[in-house]
Structures are given as C-alpha cells and as structure tokens.
Design an enzyme around this catalytic site. Structure first.
Site, PDB file in Angstrom:
ATOM      1  N   ASP A  92       0.852  -1.198   0.000  1.00 52.14           N
ATOM      2  CA  ASP A  92       0.000   0.000   0.000  1.00 52.14           C
ATOM      3  C   ASP A  92       0.890   1.251   0.000  1.00 52.14           C
ATOM      4  O   ASP A  92       2.066   1.194  -0.399  1.00 52.14           O
ATOM      5  CB  ASP A  92      -0.984  -0.054   1.192  1.00 52.14           C
ATOM      6  CG  ASP A  92      -2.279   0.704   0.913  1.00 52.14           C
ATOM      7  OD1 ASP A  92      -2.264   1.951   1.008  1.00 52.14           O
ATOM      8  OD2 ASP A  92      -3.314   0.069   0.594  1.00 52.14           O
ATOM      9  N   ASP A 171      -5.711   5.393  -5.501  1.00 48.39           N
ATOM     10  CA  ASP A 171      -6.343   6.240  -4.484  1.00 48.39           C
ATOM     11  C   ASP A 171      -6.741   7.599  -5.081  1.00 48.39           C
ATOM     12  O   ASP A 171      -6.504   7.868  -6.261  1.00 48.39           O
ATOM     13  CB  ASP A 171      -5.371   6.396  -3.300  1.00 48.39           C
ATOM     14  CG  ASP A 171      -6.077   6.378  -1.961  1.00 48.39           C
ATOM     15  OD1 ASP A 171      -7.265   6.725  -1.917  1.00 48.39           O
ATOM     16  OD2 ASP A 171      -5.435   6.039  -0.950  1.00 48.39           O
ATOM     17  N   GLU A 204     -11.889   5.482  -4.540  1.00 42.39           N
ATOM     18  CA  GLU A 204     -12.304   6.888  -4.363  1.00 42.39           C
ATOM     19  C   GLU A 204     -13.327   6.987  -3.233  1.00 42.39           C
ATOM     20  O   GLU A 204     -14.075   7.957  -3.155  1.00 42.39           O
ATOM     21  CB  GLU A 204     -12.721   7.545  -5.684  1.00 42.39           C
ATOM     22  CG  GLU A 204     -13.855   6.904  -6.455  1.00 42.39           C
ATOM     23  CD  GLU A 204     -15.222   7.316  -5.942  1.00 42.39           C
ATOM     24  OE1 GLU A 204     -15.690   6.621  -5.003  1.00 42.39           O
ATOM     25  OE2 GLU A 204     -15.840   8.262  -6.465  1.00 42.39           O
ATOM     26  N   TRP A 205     -13.330   5.942  -2.375  1.00 46.92           N
ATOM     27  CA  TRP A 205     -14.049   5.940  -1.088  1.00 46.92           C
ATOM     28  C   TRP A 205     -15.562   6.074  -1.230  1.00 46.92           C
ATOM     29  O   TRP A 205     -16.251   6.493  -0.282  1.00 46.92           O
ATOM     30  CB  TRP A 205     -13.530   7.057  -0.167  1.00 46.92           C
ATOM     31  CG  TRP A 205     -12.074   7.310  -0.270  1.00 46.92           C
ATOM     32  CD1 TRP A 205     -11.083   6.384  -0.050  1.00 46.92           C
ATOM     33  CD2 TRP A 205     -11.411   8.533  -0.624  1.00 46.92           C
ATOM     34  NE1 TRP A 205      -9.855   6.955  -0.255  1.00 46.92           N
ATOM     35  CE2 TRP A 205     -10.030   8.276  -0.599  1.00 46.92           C
ATOM     36  CE3 TRP A 205     -11.849   9.809  -0.960  1.00 46.92           C
ATOM     37  CZ2 TRP A 205      -9.073   9.251  -0.902  1.00 46.92           C
ATOM     38  CZ3 TRP A 205     -10.905  10.791  -1.253  1.00 46.92           C
ATOM     39  CH2 TRP A 205      -9.536  10.508  -1.219  1.00 46.92           C
ATOM     40  N   GLY A 206     -16.089   5.776  -2.409  1.00 51.43           N
ATOM     41  CA  GLY A 206     -17.539   5.860  -2.593  1.00 51.43           C
ATOM     42  C   GLY A 206     -18.039   7.262  -2.853  1.00 51.43           C
ATOM     43  O   GLY A 206     -19.246   7.496  -2.943  1.00 51.43           O
ATOM     44  N   ASP A 207     -17.123   8.216  -3.005  1.00 56.92           N
ATOM     45  CA  ASP A 207     -17.521   9.625  -3.125  1.00 56.92           C
ATOM     46  C   ASP A 207     -18.527   9.874  -4.242  1.00 56.92           C
ATOM     47  O   ASP A 207     -19.517  10.573  -4.056  1.00 56.92           O
ATOM     48  CB  ASP A 207     -16.288  10.501  -3.379  1.00 56.92           C
ATOM     49  CG  ASP A 207     -15.631  10.902  -2.085  1.00 56.92           C
ATOM     50  OD1 ASP A 207     -16.064  10.393  -1.028  1.00 56.92           O
ATOM     51  OD2 ASP A 207     -14.677  11.700  -2.123  1.00 56.92           O
ATOM     52  N   MET A 208     -18.241   9.318  -5.433  1.00 59.76           N
ATOM     53  CA  MET A 208     -19.167   9.544  -6.547  1.00 59.76           C
ATOM     54  C   MET A 208     -19.877   8.252  -6.928  1.00 59.76           C
ATOM     55  O   MET A 208     -20.144   7.998  -8.103  1.00 59.76           O
ATOM     56  CB  MET A 208     -18.423  10.127  -7.750  1.00 59.76           C
ATOM     57  CG  MET A 208     -18.157  11.606  -7.566  1.00 59.76           C
ATOM     58  SD  MET A 208     -17.789  12.432  -9.110  1.00 59.76           S
ATOM     59  CE  MET A 208     -19.357  12.357  -9.942  1.00 59.76           C
ATOM     60  N   ARG A 222     -13.979   0.859  -4.175  1.00 59.40           N
ATOM     61  CA  ARG A 222     -14.319   1.110  -2.779  1.00 59.40           C
ATOM     62  C   ARG A 222     -15.651   1.849  -2.732  1.00 59.40           C
ATOM     63  O   ARG A 222     -15.848   2.834  -3.452  1.00 59.40           O
ATOM     64  CB  ARG A 222     -13.220   1.942  -2.125  1.00 59.40           C
ATOM     65  CG  ARG A 222     -12.003   1.142  -1.686  1.00 59.40           C
ATOM     66  CD  ARG A 222     -12.166   0.621  -0.277  1.00 59.40           C
ATOM     67  NE  ARG A 222     -12.242   1.756   0.624  1.00 59.40           N
ATOM     68  CZ  ARG A 222     -11.171   2.375   1.125  1.00 59.40           C
ATOM     69  NH1 ARG A 222      -9.949   1.957   0.856  1.00 59.40           N
ATOM     70  NH2 ARG A 222     -11.319   3.415   1.922  1.00 59.40           N
ATOM     71  N   ASP A 226     -12.437   4.823   4.840  1.00 59.26           N
ATOM     72  CA  ASP A 226     -11.541   3.800   5.402  1.00 59.26           C
ATOM     73  C   ASP A 226     -12.169   3.029   6.562  1.00 59.26           C
ATOM     74  O   ASP A 226     -12.839   3.601   7.421  1.00 59.26           O
ATOM     75  CB  ASP A 226     -10.250   4.456   5.901  1.00 59.26           C
ATOM     76  CG  ASP A 226      -9.377   4.907   4.744  1.00 59.26           C
ATOM     77  OD1 ASP A 226      -9.840   4.863   3.585  1.00 59.26           O
ATOM     78  OD2 ASP A 226      -8.226   5.302   5.008  1.00 59.26           O
TER      79      ASP A 226
END
Ligand code: GLA
Length: 406
Positions: A92, A171, A204-208, A222, A226
């Site tokens: 990572d 990321d 992208e952490w589910g942002d869009m 994702r 986190d």
C-alpha cells in the site's frame, strides 16, 4: 407527419434518452441482456471472482519495507493461506520515493525498498503469488509527498507493467477537485495499453458512487471511507456497501475496504461476523494483519475454507439484507447449484433467537433443505422446511448454506 407530430416524436426520443441516462448501468444491461452486459465490463479478464490476498495498510500503515513484503509472501505460502486463494501481496502507500527519476519515472524509496520493486515482484512471483502496488489519481498519495499519477498515467502504468505488477490500488487524494469519473478512466486506458493484465482497484471511497460507473473502469471499487478496527465502523462499512449489491458481478466488485481481522480491535465473534459479511458480499478478501505472527484463533477465521468458498462462488451474486429488525439482521444470497447462503447476524448487545423465513431468502415455500453450518463445520442432522431458527450470540453470527433436498 405534420410538424406538430414531428415535435412530439422528437420530444419522446429526447425523453427516452434522458431516462436511459438516469437508469443505472446494471438496469440498462438487464433490459438489453447478454452482449451489452459483457461489453460493459473492463475487458482485462481479471477478477472473475473477488480478489484474495493481503495488503500492508491496515496493520503497518507507512512502516513498510521490502523485508516485510518478502516475509509476508513467505508466510502466505508456509501457512497454507495462498493455497486457499490469498494470492495478492499488495504494497500500500509509502513505498515510493518523493522524487521521480530524471526520466520522470516513479522509483521506490531506497532506504526501505533498496532492491527495487521489480526484484520484489520476481520474488513474489517465484512463490506463485502476485504483487500489488498502490498509486494515486491525484498529485500526491494520501500519506502525502509521494508522487501521484495525475498527468503521468501512461508513464506510471508502463513502469508498473515493466516491474511485473499484477494489481493496482488507485487512491484519490490531492486531486485538485476534479472528478474521479474523468481521472480513473485515464489510468484504465493506460493500463490496457501496457498489454499486461493488471487488476484495477478503484479507491475513491464511494464519493461519486463508483458502483454506478465502475464496471467498465475497474475490477473493484471502494464503496466506503476507510475501515477501522472496531465493531461499529466495520458494520457501517458493510451496511453502506450493501446498498450497491446489484452492481457487483464477475469482473467488477463492490469493495467495503480491507479486512481488519487479527489486528486486535474486535472479539473473535466480531471478526467472524466481519469475514462472513465480506464473504457473502463478494468483497475482496484482503487480509490486513501481520500474517508472519498470527494466532491459531485468527488463522481459524481467515482460513475457513467453507466461508471462502462462498466468496469465490462462481455465480458471483452479492448477498443482501433481507430482513432487518433492529439488531438481528438476516442476510441471504443465491449460490451456484440452487443453494442459498444465509447469515444470521446479531449486531446488538444481547443474545437473540433469530428466524429466517424462506419467503425472505428466495426459497419457494415447502422447499426442504439440508443445512450446513459454516462456522461449526457440521451438517445439521435435521432437514428444514419453510424457516430456520437459531440462537445467535451478541455481536455474533450463524452462517449456513441451504441446499434443497430433491
Ligand atoms: C487512503 C485509502 C487507504 C490507504 C491510505 C494510504 O486513506 O483509503 O486505504 O490506502 O489512503 O495513505
């Protein structure tokens, strides 16, 4: 047609196009079936079942070096975890030097990865494993100052391919406010251009809501921020991820983040729930603890072949919450050969008697089933019809495969 009719026709066409743009991609595919469905996948042939392996982040964060990576590869093999499918060894964040070389290429940090990533890839491959690496779709990586790939996509994809990389986690930090829907595709194309099949993990952490656009772009995405090594955070990742169940399928998976099992923040029962939900959710199973020093209790959890087999079932359908009444939550999903996986999860502080009705879990009434308990590793003596009731401990679960008895 007179001009009024032409206007009406035109309005209808525009309306239809607008509606189609609003319909999520999987629904469109259900409308048109077969080829559209296949063509909408990222065509790199990878991730036909969810990826399995290990990642350095959850346990080591930035404290990584090539010895840890090599020893982890050794441990995955010596413990038998690689034979169970845990094949990806994923480095990572924090492997890269803060400067690119004089040709603008990424280089590894000399103090911690002196042999370079290519040598590491050769080593990992010699053990029958695959090497994953971390990059960023912005100007810097999330732990800051290591270079991101924005504007360098082709160069970096080429470097990764030359090194022998098999998996890229990409990321979303320091992106200058531009949209992931634009930036991630550039790397998809760059990876394709290298000719090397590289599993592409969008982070992208589910942002869009990447489930809505991720299928042609990556092999997993994702859906959440986190994960942390505690019960509430883990359950909340599972809940957020569940909403997007319809979008997961062979070649493209929802990713509620890596496993925390073995890092010490949860009880064994809680870690069993963690693995169970990730398995039925067809989530990537990326171990996040130090596999070089693993207790038998933790090994018994992550090496549960029956649970892993559910995750790797080739039907590739993500289970859903089918009944949720406060703390007791019933999850179910279809498996190959007309089987059903059932998870009775108790997220509350007290024991609960929980009942799953066939109506809720997709089995026709009157179906008689044989029941396999995947944590007790036993087939129940009794057959069940119409429903099944079990006692479930606090923050614990029961996980079953129901096989119709014909
Ligand atoms: C982000 C990601 C994490 C991890 C770190 C590394 O927070 O979501 O999974 O990769 O960056 O800095």
């Amino acid at each position: 047609m007179n001009s009024r009719e032409v206007e009406v026709q035109l309005a209808l066409v525009i309306l239809t196009m607008m509606i189609l743009c609003l319909v999520p991609s999987s629904a469109k595919e259900r409308l048109s079936h077969g080829e559209t469905y296949r063509r909408n996948l990222l065509a790199n042939g990878l991730g036909l079942t969810p990826p399995m392996g290990w990642s350095s982040w959850n346990h080591f964060h930035c404290n990584i070096n090539e010895t840890i990576i090599r020893e982890t590869a050794d441990a995955l093999v010596s413990t038998g975890l690689s034979d169970l499918g845990y094949k990806y060894v994923n480095i990572d964040d924090c492997w890269a030097d803060i400067h690119r070389d004089d040709k603008g290429r990424l280089v590894s940090k000399n103090s911690t990865f002196p042999s370079g990533i290519k040598a590491l890839a050769d080593y990992v491959h010699s053990k029958g494993l695959k090497l994953g690496i971390y990059g960023d779709a912005g100007y810097f990586t999330c732990s800051h100052m290591m270079p991101g790939s924005l504007g360098y996509e082709e160069k970096d994809a080429k470097t990764f391919a030359e090194w022998g990389i098999d998996y890229l986690k990409y990321d979303n930090c320091y992106n200058g406010g531009s949209k992931p829907t634009i930036r991630y595709k550039v790397m998809t194309r760059a990876l394709m251009k290298t000719g090397r099949p590289i599993f592409f993990s969008l982070c992208e952490w589910g942002d869009m809501h990447p489930a809505l656009w991720g299928n042609p772009v990556g092999n997993s995405w994702r859906t959440t921020g986190d994960i942390r090594d505690n019960w509430d955070n883990m359950i909340s990742r599972a809940d957020i991820n569940e909403v997007f169940a319809e979008y997961a399928r062979p070649g493209g998976w929802n990713d509620p983040d890596m496993l925390e099992i073995g890092n010490g923040g949860m009880t064994l029962d809680e870690y069993r729930v963690h693995l169970s939900i990730w398995a039925i959710s067809k989530a990537p199973l990326l171990i996040g603890c130090d596999v070089r020093n693993i207790s038998k209790d933790i090994m018994d959890i992550i090496a549960n072949k029956e649970v892993i087999d559910v995750n790797q079932d080739n039907l590739g359908i993500q289970a859903k919450k089918v009944r949720w009444e406060g703390d007791p939550t019933i999850w179910a999903g279809p498996l190959s050969n007309m089987r059903v996986v059932l998870l009775l999860a108790n997220t509350g502080p007290n024991h609960h008697s929980m009942t799953a009705n066939w109506d809720d879990i997709g089995l026709p009434q009157e179906t008689v089933v044989e029941v396999r308990d995947l944590w007790e590793h036993e087939t129940l003596k009794q057959h069940f019809v119409n429903n099944l009731t079990a006692m479930v401990t606090r923050h614990g679960c029961k996980m079953y495969i129901l096989t119709p008895v014909l």
